[in-house]
Scaffold this active site. Structure first.
Site: not given
Ligand code: PMT
Length: 399
Positions: A209, A279, A289, A324, A338, A342
């Site tokens: 990301n 996730d 490869k 976050f 969240k 959490k």
């Protein structure tokens, strides 16, 4: 404020070096023990003798001089200091300190010290404004160094603009202010995650990301500046870890991050999870490869552990747990969900689709959602400024 503080004054070769004499004198009068380290170029502007007489301490400049006072001079001096002030700091020393070049006593000591490092840049305006210098300053700041902004006016070279060393009284005041920041987290352990986890597909490719680590590293730097024992667990990042960390753990995958976080979770007082965590991971990782064919290629993904949710289940009443939420829509709604699922004390929500917010840059725009239902909306600020606010809120929960 400066009584008995151990300060190294690094003097580099610029015309403003003469002002360093008054800085040394003022620091000493304020009660600090001052040891001067000069570059060879600085000695062309001011003499070692001047500083020795002013500070009453030996002056160091030669890496290879016979050692009289320290076992391994640049290391023991680096360890001795509470703070290193480089004034004036030339473009050259800023560049060397940023990239880690150690080719004389001062630059070697800057690499070895764990003390607070403060640079007071002084140079020609064009040199100061050059993208290279500005880049080094931004990068040093991100690593935890403090910068005293240069004053503007007519410079020794005749140019007009920013680049003048501030008056010695102002430089010393800036140093006093740094010591005045209360060590509010002394004795506390802060665990921070940052950067992005990656998930391999084969030995060459991975899912990743956009996280640069900047937000989490800024939080770690802020916590360290407040005297906390900081453990930073980081995935992929584009920036160097800040100075003053107790422990830095580099990981690749979500499962590695989980292990590293759990190893330091139990005795942590504040836990802040700023990392962008994958996730899902590819169900199989090819040993070699993956070769392309004429057909489409489907990757099957399986769930990764939700580290923060697991921490929410383990959390003790004396621990502060902060998450976050990176969203591109329904920011408040998703962040609220969240926060509850959490079991967090508060959550920092950022809409990563907004210019100036989220991934990569030095700024962010956040909303802080707490368990009492309050939502604090903050305007665009640097990630370091926001980190101070996030740490303030976390400290308040700790009490
Ligand atoms: O690194 P920068 O370039 O400075 O960018 C900063 C940032 C955008 C990465 C940062 O501000 C941010 O939003 N971090 C959280 C990104 C994220 O993964 O958000 P999320 O909404 O998917 O996850 C929610 C929370 O759960 C996060 O605290 C995350 O660390 C945690 N999580 C998520 C998934 C998972 N499997 N385990 C987790 O612990």
């Amino acid at each position: 404020m400066l009584k008995d503080k151990k300060i190294i004054l690094g003097v580099t070769g610029g015309i403003a070096a003469y002002k360093a004499v008054e800085i040394a004198s003022r620091l000493k009068k304020a009660g600090a023990v001052v040891r001067v380290v000069m570059t060879e170029e600085a000695k062309k502007f001011v003499t070692e003798l001047t500083f020795r007489e002013i500070t009453g301490q030996p002056v160091t400049s030669d890496m290879w001089a016979e050692i009289q006072h320290y076992s391994v001079a640049h290391i023991s001096l680096a360890e001795w200091a509470d703070l290193v002030l480089v004034a004036p700091a030339t473009a050259n020393i800023l560049a060397k300190a940023d990239v880690g070049i150690a080719d004389d006593f001062l630059s070697t000591m800057l690499l070895a010290t764990k003390a607070i490092v403060v640079y007071s840049p002084a140079m020609n305006t064009n040199m100061f404004n050059h993208p290279a210098t500005q880049g080094h300053i931004a990068s040093l700041k991100a690593k935890g160094a403090r910068i005293i902004e240069p004053a503007s006016g007519v410079l020794a070279c005749g140019a007009v603009g920013a680049g003048r060393l501030p008056e010695p009284v102002d430089v010393v005041e800036a140093v006093e202010k740094i010591f005045a920041v209360k060590q509010s987290l002394a004795g506390k352990k802060v665990l921070v995650t940052a950067g992005g986890t990656i998930e391999p597909l084969d030995p060459i490719r991975f899912i990743a990301n956009h996280s640069s680590g900047r937000q989490g590293y800024a939080i770690a730097a802020e916590a360290a500046a407040r005297g906390a024992e900081v453990v930073l667990v980081s995935g992929q990042a584009a920036v160097e870890p800040p100075v003053g960390l107790a422990k830095f753990v580099k990981v690749d995958t979500t499962r590695q991050m989980r292990e590293a976080v759990l190893a330091d979770f139990d005795d942590a007082d504040i836990i802040i999870k700023a990392a962008a965590v994958a996730d899902y991971r590819p169900k199989t990782v090819a040993a070699n490869k993956i070769k392309k064919t004429d057909d489409d290629f489907v990757i099957e993904l399986e769930r990764n552990p939700d580290i923060l949710k697991e921490l929410g289940g383990l959390k003790k009443s004396n621990q502060v747990l902060v998450g976050f939420a990176a969203e591109t829509q329904n920011l408040l709604q998703y962040a609220q969900s969240k926060l509850e699922k959490k079991n967090l004390d508060f959550i920092v929500a950022n809409d990563v689709s907004k210019p100036g917010a989220g991934f990569q840059g030095d700024t962010n725009i956040i909303k802080i959602l707490s368990r009492d239902g309050s939502v604090e909306e903050l305007p665009l600020m640097t990630k370091r400024e926001l980190s101070a606010i996030i740490m303030d809120r976390a400290e308040a929960k700790l009490k």
